[in-house]
Design an enzyme around this catalytic site. Structure first.
Site, PDB file in Angstrom:
ATOM      1  N   GLY A 101      40.925  44.842 -20.754  1.00 12.14           N
ATOM      2  CA  GLY A 101      41.210  44.023 -21.729  1.00 12.14           C
ATOM      3  C   GLY A 101      41.525  44.972 -23.129  1.00 12.14           C
ATOM      4  N   SER A 102      42.485  44.634 -23.847  1.00 11.37           N
ATOM      5  CA  SER A 102      43.051  45.503 -24.724  1.00 11.37           C
ATOM      6  C   SER A 102      43.710  44.632 -26.067  1.00 11.37           C
ATOM      7  CB  SER A 102      44.367  45.945 -24.174  1.00 11.37           C
ATOM      8  OG  SER A 102      45.415  45.173 -23.958  1.00 11.37           O
TER       9      SER A 102
ATOM     10  N   GLY B 110      39.123  44.561 -27.623  1.00 10.90           N
ATOM     11  CA  GLY B 110      39.057  45.328 -26.506  1.00 10.90           C
ATOM     12  C   GLY B 110      39.627  46.735 -27.076  1.00 10.90           C
TER      13      GLY B 110
ATOM     14  N   PHE C 286      39.871  34.037 -18.416  1.00 10.49           N
ATOM     15  CA  PHE C 286      40.599  34.691 -17.572  1.00 10.49           C
ATOM     16  C   PHE C 286      39.746  35.380 -16.686  1.00 10.49           C
ATOM     17  CE2 PHE C 286      43.905  34.872 -21.200  1.00 10.49           C
ATOM     18  CZ  PHE C 286      44.603  34.126 -20.733  1.00 10.49           C
TER      19      PHE C 286
ATOM     20  N   LYS D 142      31.761  37.320 -25.566  1.00 14.37           N
ATOM     21  CA  LYS D 142      30.695  36.464 -26.474  1.00 14.37           C
ATOM     22  C   LYS D 142      30.591  35.298 -25.687  1.00 14.37           C
ATOM     23  CE  LYS D 142      29.904  38.896 -30.813  1.00 14.37           C
ATOM     24  NZ  LYS D 142      29.752  38.471 -32.351  1.00 14.37           N
TER      25      LYS D 142
ATOM     26  N   LYS E  60      25.168  30.473 -31.999  1.00 11.03           N
ATOM     27  CA  LYS E  60      25.116  30.891 -33.672  1.00 11.03           C
ATOM     28  C   LYS E  60      26.348  30.355 -33.901  1.00 11.03           C
ATOM     29  CE  LYS E  60      28.474  34.317 -32.811  1.00 11.03           C
ATOM     30  NZ  LYS E  60      29.856  34.635 -33.540  1.00 11.03           N
TER      31      LYS E  60
ATOM     32  N   ARG F 279      34.817  31.994 -38.664  1.00 11.30           N
ATOM     33  CA  ARG F 279      36.022  31.155 -38.549  1.00 11.30           C
ATOM     34  C   ARG F 279      35.163  29.842 -38.464  1.00 11.30           C
ATOM     35  NH1 ARG F 279      40.440  31.771 -34.325  1.00 11.30           N
ATOM     36  NH2 ARG F 279      38.702  31.658 -32.826  1.00 11.30           N
TER      37      ARG F 279
ATOM     38  N   GLN G 152      35.333  28.016 -31.097  1.00 20.78           N
ATOM     39  CA  GLN G 152      34.213  28.056 -30.203  1.00 20.78           C
ATOM     40  C   GLN G 152      33.070  27.281 -30.440  1.00 20.78           C
ATOM     41  OE1 GLN G 152      33.576  32.509 -30.301  1.00 20.78           O
ATOM     42  NE2 GLN G 152      34.519  32.421 -28.184  1.00 20.78           N
TER      43      GLN G 152
END
Length: 424
Positions: A17-18, A22, A122, A145, A282, A348, A377
């Site tokens: 992952g980037s 990442g 993914f 997370k 959270k 957010r 999320q």
């Protein structure tokens, strides 16, 4: 930091992952593999989902006379040329020993430590592509997370990865805003890793866990063990392969060496479930905190919501992962209370919930206006957690988590939150 002894082989590390986070984690890891050449191969592979882009005009690398700035190039080529992820982590210099690789199979080849840092949707597809190309004795750390929740079960991303690949995988989570970490602003994180018994040549000492039981590897006759337990205390379906003795043992000390920087402090614990749950629950509490902030009720109200939210997070963990969760993971670690404070102060979920009340519109409308189509999320987790609790008849025991969902659904008003928090 002290070395872990002489071994004839070194660990090769790959970051899968980037993106923003990442790339920030890959930067830390590459700095540390270079600094600890007795333990790690210096070169770190970073798998990059290949795409074409140009150097943006805002970049210090922008040059109107260069084809890198005027014509699309593969992102991996740009990263390896400029030693910067110009698209997802612009302005941050990456170590020269960090190599961007567009081939997933090639990037993980011969790597004994795999670090996962990608969107959770993914995981399954990428693990399917990787599973025949990794070392059978590799070990992992998931920086993804949260958890996967539905009406039937709560699943840890780390255990999903482990089962897919046939390896053991721990988790990393904390109050970690990627850009701040990449800019080397001081922060902390928590790594949860309960070394499988067959890995432990020196069992993890009791003092490295939060107050409570010692890790499974510290309590067992290691010579008689050929299996390991999952976070619910059941025998895992994964049959692990013991890493060769020529490699340094992957334990708490080694993982701290791999991730610790002067600007990025690391605590290593054994509570994988607690660390993972903290990163998910959270977000629901942050929405509730944003609601009271939007009403202008002040800091006292926000503190009250956070206190009750923290208690319900602990209760959820203890109720559904009683064999492994420690209260201290939530009350003492970055993955618990610190991440909660950060998320309830400016994350957010908090900001969008606050705006929804201030503008008198639904949080879905705020998502559309502020997040370019992305979903929070917290909203999806609130729905999933509610359905999970309802299916088990436990919804009355978590009044804040359930009340936040009911507000999101329009069943009750934000102003009702104090009464909802009291429960029945």
């Amino acid at each position: 930091m002290a070395t872990l002894g002489a071994h004839s082989k070194k660990h090769k590390v790959t970051v899968v992952g980037s993106g923003n986070w990442g790339s920030a984690i890959a930067k830390i890891v590459a700095e540390n593999t270079k600094a600890h050449a007795d333990l790690f191969q210096e070169e770190v592979q970073m798998w990059v989902y290949e795409e074409e882009t140009t150097v943006p005009r805002t970049s210090k690398h922008y040059d109107a006379g260069s084809k890198f700035s005027t014509e699309p190039h593969k992102l991996t080529k740009l990263i390896n040329h400029f030693h910067e992820n110009v698209k997802y982590l612009p302005g941050i210099a990456l170590p020269g020993n960090l190599i961007a690789n567009p081939s997933l199979q090639d990037s993980v080849h011969d790597s004994s430590i795999l670090i996962f840092n990608l969107p959770h949707q993914f995981i399954d597809g990428l693990c399917d592509q990787m599973k025949d190309h990794i070392l059978p004795y590799a070990r992992g750390v998931s920086c993804i997370k949260g958890v996967s929740v539905d009406s039937e079960d709560v699943r840890l991303f780390s255990e999903s990865i482990g089962e897919k690949l046939g390896i053991y995988c721990g988790a990393l989570s904390g109050a970690n805003i990627a850009n701040e970490v990449a800019q080397e602003k001081f922060s902390e994180t928590t790594i949860a890793y309960d070394p499988p018994p067959m890995d432990s040549r020196n069992p993890t000492p009791q003092a490295t866990t939060p107050k409570g039981a010692t890790p499974q590897s510290s309590q067992l006759d290691l010579s008689a063990i050929n299996e390991h337990k999952d976070t619910r205390g059941k025998t895992s379906k994964v049959k692990l392969i013991i890493p060769p003795s020529e490699l340094p043992p992957i334990d708490h000390n080694l993982l701290k060496t791999l991730f610790y920087r002067p600007y990025f402090h690391v605590q290593v614990v054994s509570d994988v479930a607690g660390v993972s749950l903290g990163g998910a629950l959270k977000n629901i509490v942050a929405i509730a905190t944003g609601f009271v902030a939007g009403l202008g009720w002040g800091d006292n109200a926000k503190a009250a919501v956070m206190r009750v939210g923290l208690l319900e997070m602990v209760k959820f963990g203890k109720m559904f992962f009683s064999n492994s969760v420690h209260t201290g993971t939530f009350t003492e670690e970055s993955a618990g209370v610190a991440d909660l404070i950060t998320s309830c102060s400016g994350g957010r979920n908090y900001r969008c919930a606050k705006m929804s009340v201030e503008r008198n519109i639904s949080i879905k409308e705020v998502e559309k206006e502020e997040l370019n189509g992305q979903m929070l999320q917290g909203t999806s987790t609130a729905k999933d957690v509610y359905e999970f609790l309802k299916s088990r008849g436990k919804d009355d025991e978590f009044p804040l988590l359930v009340g936040t969902y009911r507000i999101l659904q329009g069943e009750v008003k934000v102003e009702d939150l104090p009464d909802l928090m009291v429960g029945k």
